[in-house]
Design an enzyme around this catalytic site. Structure first.
Site, short mmCIF file in Angstrom:
data_model
loop_
_atom_site.label_atom_id
_atom_site.label_comp_id
_atom_site.label_asym_id
_atom_site.label_seq_id
_atom_site.Cartn_x
_atom_site.Cartn_y
_atom_site.Cartn_z
CG HIS B 56 -3.27 1.10 10.76
ND1 HIS B 56 -2.87 1.28 9.66
CD2 HIS B 56 -4.05 2.06 11.34
CE1 HIS B 56 -3.39 2.30 9.29
NE2 HIS B 56 -4.31 2.87 10.20
CG HIS B 218 -3.74 5.87 6.95
ND1 HIS B 218 -2.86 6.81 7.61
CD2 HIS B 218 -4.55 5.46 7.84
CE1 HIS B 218 -2.84 6.62 8.92
NE2 HIS B 218 -3.97 5.71 9.07
#
Ligand SMILES: Nc1ncnc2c1ncn2[C@@H]1O[C@H](COP(=O)(O)OP(=O)(O)O)[C@@H](O)[C@H]1O
Ligand SMILES: Nc1ncnc2c1ncn2[C@@H]1O[C@H](COP(=O)(O)OP(=O)(O)O)[C@@H](O)[C@H]1O
Ligand SMILES: [Mg+2]
Ligand SMILES: [Mg+2]
Ligand SMILES: [Mg+2]
Ligand SMILES: [Mg+2]
Lengths: 210, 333, 333, 210
Positions: B56, B218
């Site tokens: 991320h 995700h």
């Protein structure tokens, strides 16, 4: 095998590790179908650490210490939800126990039961949530019910119960796990449950031959 | 998807090495685990440790800095760090005033950070945590604690970092960070998937003319898949959903983040901001500060999220304290 | 390619409005043209005006700030701003100490900025320019002025901004910025195209397993198309090409930028940095400062470039001066 | 038409603008084949500005001022290389000239010649570089050679020369322009040259009917 001593516990862990490492591609496939595909890598990595750890214990004298060390090695290296869950499977039931040179079927069953409780306490999964609990919970029940028959018969029943548990996961919708798929998960087995079955199967195989 | 990597298994460790090499003026890597530590950190305050799965970037390792995190514990891609990593990272930066963990509310992170807290407790180190659950699309309001943490993490890290810097005690820092968390909502939209290095499947599949509201970082399922809309329509929908979830009244002051998920450009997000500002103006809401950036990504996923932090006196004071790291610097007011 | 836009023709003006709205603490939009102006700028110095086509955000509008550009003149996507835009933008920030223009060396930009300089001259405003041609893959060394400007623009803006801040006169600022430009080389690699909002063709086509060295930031043809390589191999090749073009000796100090072209992640670029650092270490080259970020993009193009700025005493002093804007902040040393 | 007066110059610019706006899709297509496809948008936008600008000149008295205003409106609004190039086509030759109420063929030819020189000075393109110069340069030559015949015959020849110039660009490889294509540009005509032809064609059509 009547009792499991510390050296056998060590060998049993090493045997489980080899079998999980062998199953890595299969576990990857199972997790890929409905999860993020990393379960095989995670389990194989964790059990490699566990194996290395217990291998270093030259002549272990405490059965619980062996399981605890193996679980802790997994827990401290795997990451993700499954690191804590599967680390706890070996560690939680052994934690805080007085050292003993060997344990019988009853103690082994109780150890697994405590582990199951810890896993459910931490992970909040119930039977039917399509997790490893679906395999572990019936396996523990089977152990408790058959502990009086001795280690090998007990583990044989536990393995069968775990396998039935794996089958049952096909009927459930997944509730846990980070990378949930977009579609339904029904019809697919749970990866963690599959690992539980391989672990019981390996324990049984080791016990049968020692 | 082509990736600029070597061996997929080495991605996280090689990237962390390179990242810390690049910012060696600021960071050092923990010798044993995947922890990023701030070099010249203050030693007389609660330690703020952040972390979660990798993939991320710049979240979380890129938000270690002055007035921000003292360290970040980094897991594998999209997987929580293990308790050992969290424990060692925290031990490396704690100064006997306790440790506050700030991380996104995911099952794996919760399990591993809890375990690390137990290990710290065994060593007599005080610790506590704030789980961020800003994504109001991820569960209904009556199941707040089932919600996921997304880009809003940054606001909680900012406020918690400032609270630590202000010399607050552990329980006060925690309470303040929780106040930020509770005054914060985010929601996103996704148009194309990201891809985990080494895997050949993208994080999700979506048609060429479709988008999905509320998708997680995700690739978790969102709340509605629809044909591609104009960015004005999308922004209106996102803002509407935030307002449905958190009271925003005329006269309120807010901080805003438009966060890109990977491949969505600043150009596009600026257009979204323009619309959002119109809507906030119409509601009489005042924007105290705002950012357009890709702070919390999902590899090269397309899409963006809107995060709104409602300020009160205390939060504003802390927000206005300066902070610095290579990815996020505020001059302070 | 799905884009988060409204009407394709409104992209640039809507985005500029949103961008300036978002950073209204720092910026204001020129009332008539697409110019981004720094609000609280120093009035006693040479004005630094940067600019070029839009679509490369945060370049150029995102590098208006303290110790950086005083204003940016923004064209349409991938097209130079017109002379009127440049002229008006410059007039809005000039303080009778003259205007330095810094921009990438492209035919369209050269024509338009030259024309703007003529208009300024007619009004008695001194101005001059530095064209950045850092991309050493874009033309051979004996045709330096045919080379394109890419991510290295940022280093020239940083140095020129610091030189303005240091109170240097126009000709001195120009000389210093040229020194930075001449000590600077970049080269990139591309793996997937970007797309201009409203057009249905990507900026170029490339096979699923291929990449291209030296491709320009508008999709201009590079020097070699090859099968996808490991990032270590790629980094080695890029560094080798920079060294072939600019002498880098043991003991030299450099600043480094790994710049993402749009969708390439910090994770991947960190792995590239790791390798680059190994190579620089092996050559005895010292890294003074470095960044991994997507500063000069080509919409969602995949790929990255390496820029190396060789420092001398003067450049180092200027590089170490502080600067601040929402996308690029240096604390100063 | 013998001479072109300021009002006619204004109307001529407006006529050119309409024709370029009409040709926008065609120019887009031509630029898309080997360029970035924005030439039609740019030219149509620029000439819309030029038209608006000269429309506001109520009764213009200086021919050069009309062309200059039109060119400047294009120059100051279009951006990209073509803004300067096409702005200069109208502006450069008119710049700095003493005001006159009308001009003859000779003056028109000289104006275009000065524009061509300015364009080449700024843009550095030579004939054969596949740019608008490939159409403008022969058109200017034709104007000079036939100016004595009067405006309409001169513009008729200029249009023909420009069209031949457009054709010639198919034989050249592009050297200018920001978004060069990956492959060869041979076989494709240049967008800017095409615009030049449309401009001369429109000038001729206007002159013929006025
Ligand atoms: N809360 C939980 N309780 C019990 N088991 C869980 C829980 N969460 C996940 N699991 C088990 O972990 C497995 C997934 O493991 P793995 O793929 O290694 O981790 P991740 O889900 O983080 O990718 C699931 O198949 C499930 O059996
Ligand atoms: N240096 C130059 N000299 C003359 N004409 C040029 C030059 N550069 C470009 N042109 C002309 O401009 C045309 C392209 O215009 P346009 O598509 O509007 O701009 P861009 O190339 O910036 O996209 C080319 O077809 C060519 O005729
Ligand atoms: Mg998994
Ligand atoms: Mg996982
Ligand atoms: Mg163009
Ligand atoms: Mg074009």
């Amino acid at each position: 095998m009547e009792n499991l001593n510390a050296v056998q516990a060590k060998e049993m862990i090493m045997y489980i590790a080899d079998k999980i490492i062998e199953a890595k591609p299969m576990l990857t496939e199972v997790d890929s179908a409905i999860g993020d595909g990393d379960h095989g890598i995670g389990m194989a990595g964790g059990l490699t650490k566990a194996k290395t750890k217990v291998e270093k214990m030259e002549s272990p004298e405490d059965v619980y210490a062996v399981f605890h060390a193996a679980g802790k090695a997994m827990l401290m290296s795997m990451g993700g939800a499954s690191g804590v869950i599967f680390g706890s499977m070996f560690m939680a039931g052994a934690k805080g126990m007085d050292p003993v040179g060997e344990i019988g079927a009853e103690e082994l069953a109780q150890m697994m039961k405590r582990s199951l409780e810890a896993i459910q306490e931490r992970g909040k999964a119930q039977v039917g949530d399509k997790t490893m609990v679906d395999a572990l919970s019936p396996a523990v029940d089977a152990m408790e019910a058959s502990a009086s028959e001795g280690i090998v018969p007990m583990l044989t029943r536990a393995e069968a119960a775990a396998l039935a548990g794996v089958e049952s996961t096909k009927n459930f919708e997944a509730k846990f796990g980070r990378a949930k798929t977009q579609g339904t998960t029904i019809g697919f087995q749970d990866a963690g449950a599959t690992s539980v079955w391989i672990i019981f199967k390996s324990m049984k195989e080791y016990a049968e031959t020692h | 998807m082509k990736k600029f990597i070597n061996n997929p298994e080495d991605v996280v460790s090689e990237a962390l090495t390179g990242f810390v090499d690049c910012y060696s003026n600021y960071y050092e890597k923990h010798e044993e685990v995947n922890g990023v530590l701030l070099k010249n950190r203050r030693k007389d305050k609660v330690a703020l440790v952040i972390g979660g799965g990798s993939g991320h970037e710049p979240m979380f390792s890129g938000f270690v800095g002055k007035g921000l995190g003292d360290a970040a514990a980094c897991g594998n891609i999209f997987a929580s760090p293990d308790p050992g990593t969290i424990y060692e990272t925290a031990m490396a930066v704690e100064n006997s005033k306790g440790v506050l963990f700030v991380y996104g509310n995911y099952a794996g992170d919760n399990l591993n950070f809890d375990m690390a807290e137990e290990l710290l407790e065994e060593d007599g180190v005080k610790s506590t945590h704030v789980r961020v659950w800003d994504d109001c699309a991820s569960a209904p309001k009556d199941r707040l604690t089932d919600r996921r943490g997304i880009a809003g993490d940054l606001f909680v890290v900012k406020i918690a970092g400032a609270a630590c810097d202000a010399g607050l005690e552990l329980d006060e820092v925690k309470a303040t960070a929780e106040m930020a968390r509770d005054n914060l909502r985010s929601i996103g939209v996704a148009s194309s998937p990201g891809q985990i290095p080494g895997l050949d499947k993208p994080t999700f599949e979506i048609a060429d003319d479709e988008m999905e509201y509320g998708m997680g970082i995700h690739g978790e399922k969102g709340i509605e898949r629809t044909k591609m809309k104009t960015v004005d329509e999308i922004t209106e929908y996102l803002y509407f959903n935030i307002k449905k979830d958190m009271e925003i009244n005329s006269g309120d002051e807010v901080c805003v983040l438009i966060n890109g998920l990977g491949s969505t450009t600043i150009l596009e997000m600026s257009i979204a901001y323009r619309k959002l500002k119109e809507l906030l103006d119409a509601d009489g809401v005042q924007v105290h500060d705002s950012d357009i950036n890709s702070y919390c990504t999902c590899q090269e996923m397309g899409g963006f999220s809107i995060s709104i932090l409602k300020l009160n006196e205390e939060l504003k004071k802390l927000y206005d304290m300066p902070c610095y790291c290579p990815y996020y610097a505020k001059e302070g007011k």
